[in-house]
Design an enzyme around this catalytic site. Sequence first.
Site, PDB file in Angstrom:
ATOM      1  N   LYS A  36     106.213  72.655  26.977  1.00  0.00           N
ATOM      2  CA  LYS A  36     106.533  74.075  26.833  1.00  0.00           C
ATOM      3  C   LYS A  36     105.513  74.662  25.888  1.00  0.00           C
ATOM      4  O   LYS A  36     105.418  74.242  24.729  1.00  0.00           O
ATOM      5  CB  LYS A  36     107.955  74.295  26.285  1.00  0.00           C
ATOM      6  CG  LYS A  36     109.014  74.359  27.355  1.00  0.00           C
ATOM      7  CD  LYS A  36     108.788  75.523  28.279  1.00  0.00           C
ATOM      8  CE  LYS A  36     109.666  75.454  29.505  1.00  0.00           C
ATOM      9  NZ  LYS A  36     109.189  76.386  30.546  1.00  0.00           N
TER      10      LYS A  36
ATOM     11  N   GLU B 142     102.898  66.537  33.570  1.00  0.00           N
ATOM     12  CA  GLU B 142     104.127  66.351  32.789  1.00  0.00           C
ATOM     13  C   GLU B 142     104.956  65.162  33.269  1.00  0.00           C
ATOM     14  O   GLU B 142     105.286  65.046  34.453  1.00  0.00           O
ATOM     15  CB  GLU B 142     104.981  67.621  32.854  1.00  0.00           C
ATOM     16  CG  GLU B 142     106.236  67.557  32.006  1.00  0.00           C
ATOM     17  CD  GLU B 142     106.973  68.875  31.930  1.00  0.00           C
ATOM     18  OE1 GLU B 142     108.061  68.914  31.327  1.00  0.00           O
ATOM     19  OE2 GLU B 142     106.469  69.885  32.472  1.00  0.00           O
TER      20      GLU B 142
ATOM     21  N   PHE C 129      99.354  62.854  36.230  1.00  0.00           N
ATOM     22  CA  PHE C 129     100.254  62.316  37.252  1.00  0.00           C
ATOM     23  C   PHE C 129      99.925  62.935  38.612  1.00  0.00           C
ATOM     24  O   PHE C 129     100.670  63.762  39.126  1.00  0.00           O
ATOM     25  CB  PHE C 129     101.719  62.581  36.875  1.00  0.00           C
ATOM     26  CG  PHE C 129     102.136  61.916  35.589  1.00  0.00           C
ATOM     27  CD1 PHE C 129     102.438  60.567  35.553  1.00  0.00           C
ATOM     28  CD2 PHE C 129     102.198  62.649  34.414  1.00  0.00           C
ATOM     29  CE1 PHE C 129     102.797  59.951  34.364  1.00  0.00           C
ATOM     30  CE2 PHE C 129     102.560  62.030  33.217  1.00  0.00           C
ATOM     31  CZ  PHE C 129     102.855  60.684  33.191  1.00  0.00           C
TER      32      PHE C 129
END
Length: 583
Positions: free
Chosen positions: A237, A221, A205
């Site tokens: 995570k 993410e 992204f």
Amino acid sequence: MSTAQAMNIAQARIVDLGAGPSADVLVRRAAGWPGLVCLQGNWADSQALLTSHPVRLASSYAALADQQAVGGGAEADFVGGGWFGALAFDGTARLAFHDHVVRLVDGQWRFEALWHPSRAQQLNERLGAWQTLLARDDDAAAHWQAGEFAGRPWLDHLGGVERAIELIRAGELYQVNVCTRLTARFTGSEAAFFADLVTRLQPRFGAYLSGDVAVASMSPELFLERRGREVQTAPIKGTLPREPGDHNDAALRRSAKDVAENVMIVDLVRNDLGRVCEIGTVRPAGLLDVEAHPGVWHLVSRVCGRLRRDVTDADLLAATFPPGSVTGAPKIRALAAIADLEPDPRGTYTGAIGFASPTWGTQFSVAIRTFEIVGDRVQLGVGGGITADSVPMLEWRECLHKVAPLLAAAGSRPSSPMPDADATLRAGGLLETILGVDGVPVRLADHLARLDRSCRELFGAGLPPDAAERVTQAAKNVPVGRAVLRVTASPGLDLTITAAPAPLRPSALNAVTRVRSAGLWRHKWADRTWTDDAGDVLFVGADGAVLETARGNVFLIEDDGALVTPPLRDELLPGVTRRALLD
């Protein structure tokens, strides 16, 4: 529908522009256009999406409830325009409504617009400008340069991590994300900087926002994606470095700390989505998947749900923002802790970047791996999730693993030291000394936890499962009075345990100080030859910071009775008594 309502409805319009330059070339050409946005990667079923010249601005995600109505006939993957920009973690949002975009889909550019008669002239001008830009072949090189990311924020970060561990041990939190900032000098074109980095790193992204604060994000993410009433999020995570031929993907999957961290955040985002989704629709669609990203392996899960019919994008963000993966659990307490643990506001970093289209839907990334450029300075935020068994220096090393590919792509580096363990000390194994009182080990769990962490880091595996039982049995060899229990662990993880009466001797701190050599002194080495002539001298770091003595940690008693001790770092042993005193 009234005549007035009908007049406010835009029509979906697409103009095919054909093949053209790559998105990184196009964003360089458009540098300087007001409100320039470039989304490159996994955005809106496209290879890239650009827009500029916004129609109106907003400073809150509440504006997402106010979308342009679009008449029927729009394709399912039509974007056309909408709200674009960034939602700051702890500041003002930067959102702008655009009524056109250019998209690269299957190698072909196309112009898409939310066409309205009142904007026909402006949209025709924008169409012509994009056509001209795509046809240009006179590109001049645009230069930029980022300096070394200097300073030593790692010392502040270590202190913040340790205070976070104290809150977790006190039961106030299960997990909290603690971040810091790296800063360097910057000159040149922000758009060219983004274009070069997004080409070199190929993030999931990538995003560029022009303005007084230019943002170049290389985020891996997904925060939120909504298509129709279906919504999903994919929290990250868990991180380990990635190099050719390594096995860290398997190691990450086996990491109890990272798995526990990820599962806690999955529970958090399920709760967030549950506030706006139909009952029974929120579910994990993927759990603990290991994914390859630039320079690192990440542990990624995915949670899906179906929004209630009355829920707007503004409602969705009110329920879920800031992203759970960059806050902690419980979320409200974690947000309050972050404000205390971090010296500066985060701004855009760890907020969200993306768009909300009245036709395609909504897509936002988590604004991590994100550079913010103001004048001649560039900042890069970095951080990680802290749990009860976090080791401050290992958390800092994880930060460096995360930024390493970014800084390499920027032709820069961090100025933080990365020492390694002395080979002789490593070969000699590890030591743990435990006080026994009347045949019972004191703080046995904390001592073995410290030894276990060192064994896992240095030797690749933890202590044998019967370690606690063996130490407890050895303590009974001195059933009355004080005993010193010595546990040594070899590189092969063979344990030797002895018990002997503990001599009582006063501890007097000499006035002599010694600069500690570089290395990993946060492990307690079985080879004690370095202490033979040290006595109780005071060790200091190369930067002059007070560290510890050869026999224990150091506390300063201030005039008001407060205790002060150095934050944990590589040159300092995390003492068990020190931890108990802080608790």
